[in-house]
Design an enzyme around this catalytic site. Structure first.
Site, short mmCIF file in Angstrom:
data_model
loop_
_atom_site.label_atom_id
_atom_site.label_comp_id
_atom_site.label_asym_id
_atom_site.label_seq_id
_atom_site.Cartn_x
_atom_site.Cartn_y
_atom_site.Cartn_z
N CYS A 103 0.83 -1.20 0.00
CA CYS A 103 0.00 0.00 0.00
C CYS A 103 0.87 1.25 0.00
O CYS A 103 1.59 1.50 -0.96
CB CYS A 103 -0.97 -0.03 1.18
N HIS A 197 -2.67 -5.69 0.75
CA HIS A 197 -2.13 -5.89 2.09
C HIS A 197 -1.97 -7.37 2.43
O HIS A 197 -2.83 -7.94 3.12
CB HIS A 197 -3.04 -5.24 3.13
N GLU A 199 -0.13 -8.59 4.60
CA GLU A 199 0.17 -8.71 6.04
C GLU A 199 -1.07 -8.63 6.92
O GLU A 199 -1.02 -8.96 8.11
CB GLU A 199 1.17 -7.63 6.46
#
Length: 289
Positions: A103, A197, A199
């Site tokens: 991002c 994302h 993560e």
């Protein structure tokens, strides 16, 4: 392995995220990396903060990988925070240490290397980035190894890469953002990044939706605060049970976004295909503390 996580958030933004999601963006990255690589040691840096002591190139070279978190940072706005962040990334490139960003992390690396970032005309990816497909270069690139021809991913962003810097390679895109994955090289520095994302967990997306609820209604993404809450509640349910068929149907997602190991494909590939080989070339011992 020694990992450095670069937080793009300000102190206030980190506190706000901890209050809603339990962790800052960097702390989320740390928890994810400690699961992917249990023997790693992790250090967090906050170059956006004015009190941060900027690391030297030699200090950055002492790490095996650098990870740039997402944040509300707008890198096209020249502020003290964005200037410090891009300068830090230039030092990461100069150090030759492999780096990865998601991002805003992708956007910072792009700007630091000479590319451009802009606000999106519409917030089309507030929860899920759909129909991501690899470019011809991306289909054989190790960052995307194991991805199907098209996939969805958890995503929430209002900015996007407008133009990649010279020498960068576009690896994936979709209808909402032309740049969903890219490789950026500057000198000996290699960066792999994605706009989505890998993560994050679904519960953190739910928390982000709630934090941004007012703005989502104001810009027309959602029709009401109740709609935002309904969507957030679905992500909470997905977090609790990624096999809940009702939630998968209502969100319209597959295992690529629902299952933890599938969401993290790019992070695992980065460690396996770039960090480990670079570490070996640097002659670092396998048992280095």
């Amino acid at each position: 392995m020694r990992f450095l996580i670069v937080e793009s958030e300000t102190d206030e933004e980190r506190d706000a995220r901890r209050a809603s999601a339990g962790k800052s963006s960097g702390e989320t990255y740390a928890a994810t990396l400690e699961q992917l690589s249990p023997d790693c040691t992790v250090k967090l840096a906050t170059p956006s903060d004015g009190h941060h002591q900027m690391m030297t190139v030699d200090e950055l070279a002492g790490f095996d990988a650098v990870f740039l978190s997402g944040s509300p940072l707008h890198v096209y706005c020249e502020t003290p925070e964005t200037v410090r962040q891009t300068e830090f990334m230039r030092r990461v490139f100069a150090s030759g240490t492999p780096s990865f960003g998601s991002c805003a992390g992708l956007q910072v690396a792009c700007a630091a290397a000479g590319g451009t970032v802009r606000a999106m005309p519409h917030r089309d990816e507030t929860g899920i980035a759909r129909g991501i497909t690899a470019t011809e270069a991306g289909r054989s690139h190790p960052l995307l190894a194991g991805r199907p021809p098209a996939w969805d991913a958890l995503a929430i962003h209002s900015d996007e890469v407008a133009e990649l810097p010279g020498g960068a390679t576009l690896l994936a895109g979709n209808h909402a953002a032309r740049v969903q994955a890219a490789e950026i090289r500057v000198g000996d520095g290699v960066f792999w990044g994605v706009q989505y994302h890998p993560e994050l967990a679904p519960g953190e997306v739910a928390a982000a939706l709630r934090r941004q609820a007012d703005s989502l209604v104001e810009d027309g993404t959602a029709g009401s605060l109740d709609e935002v809450e309904e969507q957030a509640a679905l992500f909470d349910r997905l977090h609790r049970d990624p096999h809940d068929r009702s939630v998968l149907w209502r969100l319209g997602v597959t295992a690529e976004a629902a299952l933890e190991d599938r969401r993290r494909v790019e992070l695992a590939n980065f460690i396996e295909h770039l960090v480990v080989p670079t570490r070996a070339r640097r002659g670092r011992d396998e048992d280095r503390p």
